[in-house]
Design a protein around this motif. Structure first.
Motif: not given
Length: 820
Positions: A568, A572, A685, A690, A692, A760, A762, A785, A788
């Motif tokens: 982040g 990433y 995320y 916005e 991570l 990952c 969200q 996600l 992104y």
């Protein structure tokens, strides 16, 4: 030097401020640089710490840096005036964090770095540290409050920090994010200067080389002499140079250099340069500061060439260092061209406005248009539009590049140092792009491919600082740092990347002293690879040294804190950049158990609580864990483990340190792992912010369903236990990015997840909720996600290729069916 006494009206304590100029007092009074002792309040100016290198001083200060994180649970219910963290060790010193939860006689959180064993230390003890203390914002890390300072800890002032780190109203506001689940996270990053006795360190024994005594601020002299000495062909030519009987070393530069080289080769201790300085006639600091390194080299070479005439080594310096170029002016509208050949022994490259060596060379040969009032007078053709340029006819076997780190500032009417970021490659190709730096008619008989031999570094400002040299004496992977009397082995990262320079470093770490902020390369020496063997003159002694170099290797150890700090921010995709984790330079034959002891000392994790995992590089450009080390593997040497784990000829062993923490946040024994257990890493995320972030890792059972860990994940990030979330597997990111949404009702076994995979997730957004992100390339919906990660992966590609590859990358992955 002015000494100003300042008496604080509300505290009554006498405080002293040491200023170089009286006006600095006003700068400090009106700044926010207020650093406090837990019992008294002080105003302090920057304290500069570093090596004491005056003649006769037998100590050097080494910098050790590490970070400690303290999770304080049930924070709002604490009913004590102050609390201490557990003790942690950095630089062989014990430390702890001291917190006043309700403020130290004020309405702010007060946090200090404390020496826990101060009472039992020897009388007169002191230790210098630079550190920053932070209160982590657990919702938006960019709002983390972090402050920097430095202090010389002693018996009277055994703790130091910030009485007003953050207002208590902000700390306890549930909407800001400093208290989540009534947990406050305090972090301290400490850099400790440890004094090491030069008498106890034997450079010759440890490295095979000896240093040069610092005669008292002789600027670049020692680092340059070590660089020249470690060019064997040049050294041999100097030793063969004939001298007459009437020559005296104090009056003959060649003879004095000859004697100095002989001493460097035969002595067991650091060698003095006094005789050489007397021969040169520059015997004061002022002498060296008035002559730059380029002028010094030219003067030295001129004296050597004169002495080499009529000997077997005549012309050696030209063969090694001389290159040829041509200036030209070519008219555009008439057939007229003027040329002038020249020669050079070194090149001066701009740092300002140039990202790297190639950009500086492009600027060096950039054509200039002569037009308008600046037209060129072309003889009988009169004034003509023309182009003025510069190209090379040939490059020398040894290429010296002087980086223009110092320049005159006409506005400030003073010399300034440029600390701009400037990359230089380990391998320099001067034949790139169809020989763009060479004249069309220049000879193409050999390849102009160069390898980096040495990096000369200046640490400090324009009016002072330290000089050292990073050198590869045998062009092997092993680098050596020549720092006056002391010679040590270092890794490539310290010799290269850490000497690029960076304004960003100054902005993000204001607590560092000037020497650390401004350490960067000012001279580079490259050797043409086709002539490397000849120049480096592989004698038996050098072969032995090369063999000794190859006996060492680098071990890089990553842990959870590295992943947390990088994801982040700097990274990433994937988990960690191994160039930014702790490195250990260690002999290949060292037992792995010894490495574990070094890790225990560095990270404060007992050996019994350590479990190591190997990293494996996959064909899809990712690195994933390849399984924990077995007892059989840990019984091997570090070198044997490296050979067994690296199918490629990698000189580095990359490890992940798994550390499990108990309820009191102290390391505990790692849990027993069965074949049914899978270790997964998790990233969160947040589409609203916005952002991570890395949230941790879990062992899951292969036969369990994904939904069975939803509650755990929600608790880890502070969501409601029944919050709906979506999971994705990060599979690959080069050359095409792939991130696949996972079926929550499937088992981990059916998804084919294995140890080290990345998941990952969200929060599920309400239907119809769209958050858009607009950049100059494309408009991408970042509520998903996948989009992104797709965006940041394309940004990475754009940075790597330095062109408009974002469009191509987007077009490539746009055909991928995410729901397939």
């Amino acid at each position: 030097m002015h000494y100003v006494q300042f008496v604080e009206l509300n505290g009554g304590g006498k405080n002293y401020l040491l200023c170089e100029h009286l006006i600095w007092l006003f700068d400090i009074l009106f700044s926010e640089s207020r650093f406090h002792n837990s019992s008294e309040i002080y105003l302090v100016d920057d304290v500069h710490a570093g090596s004491s290198n005056a003649g006769g001083n037998h100590s050097v200060k080494e910098l050790h840096t590490s970070r400690f994180t303290w999770r304080i649970e049930n924070f709002s219910r604490l009913n004590v005036k102050k609390i201490y963290s557990e003790i942690f060790v950095i630089g062989d010193y014990k430390w702890r964090i001291l917190v006043f939860p309700k403020g130290n006689c004020n309405d702010c959180l007060s946090v200090y770095l404390d020496v826990p064993d101060s009472v039992g230390l020897l009388h007169g003890w002191s230790r210098y540290a630079q550190f920053n203390i932070a209160v982590i914002n657990q919702i938006q890390t960019r709002y983390t409050v972090r402050k920097d300072t430095q202090h010389n800890f002693n018996a009277r002032e055994s703790d130091w920090g910030f009485t007003s780190l953050i207002p208590l109203t902000e700390l306890h506001d549930p909407n800001i994010g400093f208290l989540v689940n009534d947990t406050c996270i305090v972090e301290a990053e400490v850099s400790v200067h440890i004094t090491v006795s030069r008498l106890s360190y034997d450079s010759k024994k440890e490295t095979g080389f000896v240093g040069l005594n610092n005669q008292g601020a002789t600027c670049y002299l020692n680092s340059l002499l070590q660089t020249l000495y470690n060019l064997p062909y040049f050294r041999k030519a100097v030793c063969y140079t004939l001298t007459t009987e009437i020559d005296m070393p104090s009056g003959s530069i060649p003879l004095a250099l000859h004697n100095l080289f002989c001493e460097l080769q035969s002595s067991d201790n650091a060698v003095t340069t006094k005789e050489f300085m007397e021969a040169f006639g520059w015997i004061t600091y002022n002498s060296f500061s008035q002559h730059d390194v380029q002028e010094f080299i030219r003067t030295l070479f001129e004296k050597l060439e004169e002495k080499m005439k009529g000997t077997l080594v005549e012309g050696t310096l030209q063969k090694l260092f001389e290159g040829h170029n041509m200036d030209f002016i070519e008219c555009i509208n008439v057939n007229y061209k003027s040329t002038r050949r020249g020669l050079f022994y070194d090149l001066q490259l701009d740092v300002k406005g140039c990202h790297d060596v190639y950009a500086a060379l492009d600027k060096y040969v950039e054509e200039e248009c002569l037009e308008g009032d600046n037209k060129y007078h072309a003889g009988s053709n009169g004034l003509q539009d023309a182009k003025k340029g510069f190209l090379f006819i040939s490059f020398p076997p040894i290429l010296q590049l002087h980086l223009k780190r110092f320049e005159y500032d006409f506005i400030r009417d003073t010399m300034v140092k440029l600390n701009d970021y400037f990359e230089f490659p380990l391998q320099l190709d001067l034949d790139i792009k169809d020989f763009k730096y060479l004249l069309p008619e220049a000879k193409r008989g050999f390849r102009n491919l160069y390898t980096l031999h040495s990096v000369l570094v200046h640490s400090g400002g324009v009016h002072g600082g330290q000089y050292c040299a990073f050198i590869r004496p045998n062009l092997s992977h092993q680098w050596y740092k020549f720092d006056n009397e002391r010679v040590t082995t270092v890794d490539a990262k310290e010799a290269l990347e850490e000497q690029y320079g960076s304004k960003e470093l100054m902005q993000t770490n204001p607590g560092l002293n000037d020497s650390q902020k401004c350490s960067n390369a000012y001279m580079l020496v490259y050797i043409r690879e086709s002539e490397g063997e000849k120049i480096m003159y592989n004698s038996e002694g050098q072969k032995e040294q090369k063999k000794k170099d190859e006996a060492y290797m680098t071990v890089k150890v990553a842990h959870d804190e590295d992943i947390k700090q990088q994801i982040g921010r700097d990274l990433y995709l994937d988990l960690v950049d191994h160039d930014k984790v702790k490195s250990f330079h260690i002999q290949r034959q060292t037992p792995f158990e010894f490495l574990k002891e070094k890790v225990a000392s560095e990270f404060g994790v007992p050996v019994k609580c350590q479990r190591f995992w190997l990293w494996a590089k996959h064909q899809n450009h990712t690195r994933r864990l390849n399984g924990p080390l077995t007892h059989v593997e840990e019984a091997q040497s570090v070198g044997q483990l490296t050979e067994a784990s690296n199918k490629a000829s990698d000189e580095e062993l990359k490890l992940f340190l798994e550390v499990e923490l108990g309820p009191d946040l102290r390391p505990i024994l790692p849990p027993k792992k069965t074949e049914d257990d899978i270790l997964l890493f998790f990233k969160l995320y947040d589409p609203e912010r916005e952002e991570l972030s890395y949230v941790g890792r879990l062992f899951v059972k292969s036969i369990s369903k994904l939904t069975e860990i939803f509650t755990k994940l929600n608790v880890m990030v502070g969501y409601a236990p029944d919050e709906e979330i979506e999971l994705y597997e990060e599979m690959k990111f080069g050359p095409n990015f792939v991130c696949v949404r996972m079926d929550p009702n499937s088992t981990f076994q059916s998804t084919k997840l294995v140890d080290g995979n990345i998941v990952c997730f969200q929060r599920c957004l309400p239907f119809g909720c769209h958050l858009k992100y607009q950049n100059e390339v494309a408009s991408v919906e970042k509520d998903d996600l996948q989009n992104y990660l797709l965006l940041v992966s394309n940004m990475d590609l754009c940075l790597i290729t330095k062109n408009n590859a974002v469009f191509d990358a987007l077009a490539t992955v746009a055909t991928f069916d995410w729901d397939a």
